[in-house]
Design a protein around this motif. Sequence first.
Motif, mmCIF file in Angstrom:
data_model
loop_
_atom_site.group_PDB
_atom_site.id
_atom_site.type_symbol
_atom_site.label_atom_id
_atom_site.label_comp_id
_atom_site.label_asym_id
_atom_site.label_seq_id
_atom_site.Cartn_x
_atom_site.Cartn_y
_atom_site.Cartn_z
ATOM 1 N N ALA A 184 0.833 -1.204 0.000
ATOM 2 C CA ALA A 184 0.000 0.000 0.000
ATOM 3 C C ALA A 184 0.870 1.256 0.000
ATOM 4 O O ALA A 184 0.592 2.215 -0.737
ATOM 5 N N ILE A 185 1.912 1.256 0.769
ATOM 6 C CA ILE A 185 2.812 2.419 0.833
ATOM 7 C C ILE A 185 3.556 2.588 -0.492
ATOM 8 O O ILE A 185 3.690 3.707 -0.997
ATOM 9 N N ASP A 186 4.015 1.495 -1.077
ATOM 10 C CA ASP A 186 4.699 1.569 -2.373
ATOM 11 C C ASP A 186 3.760 2.062 -3.476
ATOM 12 O O ASP A 186 4.160 2.875 -4.315
ATOM 13 N N ASP A 187 2.504 1.606 -3.464
ATOM 14 C CA ASP A 187 1.534 2.065 -4.457
ATOM 15 C C ASP A 187 1.245 3.553 -4.297
ATOM 16 O O ASP A 187 1.169 4.294 -5.276
ATOM 17 N N MET A 188 1.080 3.993 -3.062
ATOM 18 C CA MET A 188 0.820 5.417 -2.812
ATOM 19 C C MET A 188 2.034 6.260 -3.229
ATOM 20 O O MET A 188 1.876 7.330 -3.811
ATOM 21 N N ARG A 189 3.219 5.752 -2.980
ATOM 22 C CA ARG A 189 4.444 6.459 -3.374
ATOM 23 C C ARG A 189 4.524 6.579 -4.900
ATOM 24 O O ARG A 189 4.933 7.609 -5.427
ATOM 25 N N SER A 190 4.097 5.533 -5.627
ATOM 26 C CA SER A 190 4.131 5.590 -7.094
ATOM 27 C C SER A 190 3.147 6.635 -7.623
ATOM 28 O O SER A 190 3.416 7.298 -8.622
ATOM 29 N N ILE A 191 1.999 6.802 -6.951
ATOM 30 C CA ILE A 191 1.044 7.844 -7.338
ATOM 31 C C ILE A 191 1.652 9.222 -7.115
ATOM 32 O O ILE A 191 1.585 10.094 -7.983
ATOM 33 N N LEU A 192 2.274 9.410 -5.965
ATOM 34 C CA LEU A 192 2.904 10.705 -5.668
ATOM 35 C C LEU A 192 4.059 10.993 -6.621
ATOM 36 O O LEU A 192 4.253 12.137 -7.045
ATOM 37 N N ASP A 193 4.815 9.965 -6.978
ATOM 38 C CA ASP A 193 5.911 10.142 -7.946
ATOM 39 C C ASP A 193 5.369 10.540 -9.316
ATOM 40 O O ASP A 193 5.968 11.353 -10.015
ATOM 41 N N ALA A 194 4.239 9.977 -9.706
ATOM 42 C CA ALA A 194 3.634 10.331 -10.993
ATOM 43 C C ALA A 194 3.173 11.787 -10.994
ATOM 44 O O ALA A 194 3.304 12.492 -11.993
ATOM 45 N N ILE A 195 2.636 12.247 -9.875
ATOM 46 C CA ILE A 195 2.177 13.645 -9.774
ATOM 47 C C ILE A 195 3.349 14.608 -9.831
ATOM 48 O O ILE A 195 3.284 15.633 -10.500
ATOM 49 N N THR A 196 4.432 14.277 -9.152
ATOM 50 C CA THR A 196 5.567 15.203 -9.039
ATOM 51 C C THR A 196 6.678 14.919 -10.034
ATOM 52 O O THR A 196 7.793 15.412 -9.867
ATOM 53 N N HIS A 197 6.398 14.162 -11.082
ATOM 54 C CA HIS A 197 7.420 13.826 -12.077
ATOM 55 C C HIS A 197 8.006 15.115 -12.655
ATOM 56 O O HIS A 197 7.271 16.011 -13.075
ATOM 57 N N PRO A 198 9.345 15.232 -12.695
ATOM 58 C CA PRO A 198 9.974 16.483 -13.128
ATOM 59 C C PRO A 198 9.663 16.902 -14.565
ATOM 60 O O PRO A 198 9.652 18.086 -14.882
ATOM 61 N N GLU A 199 9.395 15.952 -15.445
ATOM 62 C CA GLU A 199 9.121 16.284 -16.838
ATOM 63 C C GLU A 199 7.631 16.253 -17.162
ATOM 64 O O GLU A 199 7.244 16.251 -18.328
ATOM 65 N N ASN A 200 6.785 16.190 -16.135
ATOM 66 C CA ASN A 200 5.326 16.107 -16.311
ATOM 67 C C ASN A 200 4.913 14.941 -17.190
ATOM 68 O O ASN A 200 3.996 15.042 -17.984
ATOM 69 N N LYS A 201 5.609 13.825 -17.083
ATOM 70 C CA LYS A 201 5.282 12.647 -17.873
ATOM 71 C C LYS A 201 4.938 11.450 -17.001
ATOM 72 O O LYS A 201 4.835 10.341 -17.489
ATOM 73 N N GLY A 202 4.767 11.654 -15.696
ATOM 74 C CA GLY A 202 4.461 10.554 -14.793
ATOM 75 C C GLY A 202 3.056 10.032 -15.012
ATOM 76 O O GLY A 202 2.124 10.780 -15.284
#
Length: 100
Positions: free
Chosen positions: A10-28
């Motif tokens: 659950a923590i890893d899945d939530m982290r992947s969502i947050l990483d997609a939102i904050t992706h530096p190139e807006n491609k997450g």
Amino acid sequence: MKLNKQEQKAIDDMRSILDAITHPENKGYVCMSSGDLTNIERVLGVDLWCSTFSKKQVKKTVRGKERSVMKICFQVNGQHSAEKHCFFPFQVKEKVAVKV
């Protein structure tokens, strides 16, 4: 803190969502299953199904935040799969009026 497999997932899945939102190139982008969402809700208490908007619910998005960052894949009546492209509340400027 020692976590069991369900809590760690659950923590890893939530982290992947947050990483997609904050992706530096807006491609997450992240694709979640309904089981992943249920696990996040059970472990972290966050209901992502109810707290996000589908494409059909969004009339206008905030400029620069038009891109959906999460997709939920789920089964409809056990026969075929369907998808919900999710927008978070901070991305939505105007929602579609609900017909009563």
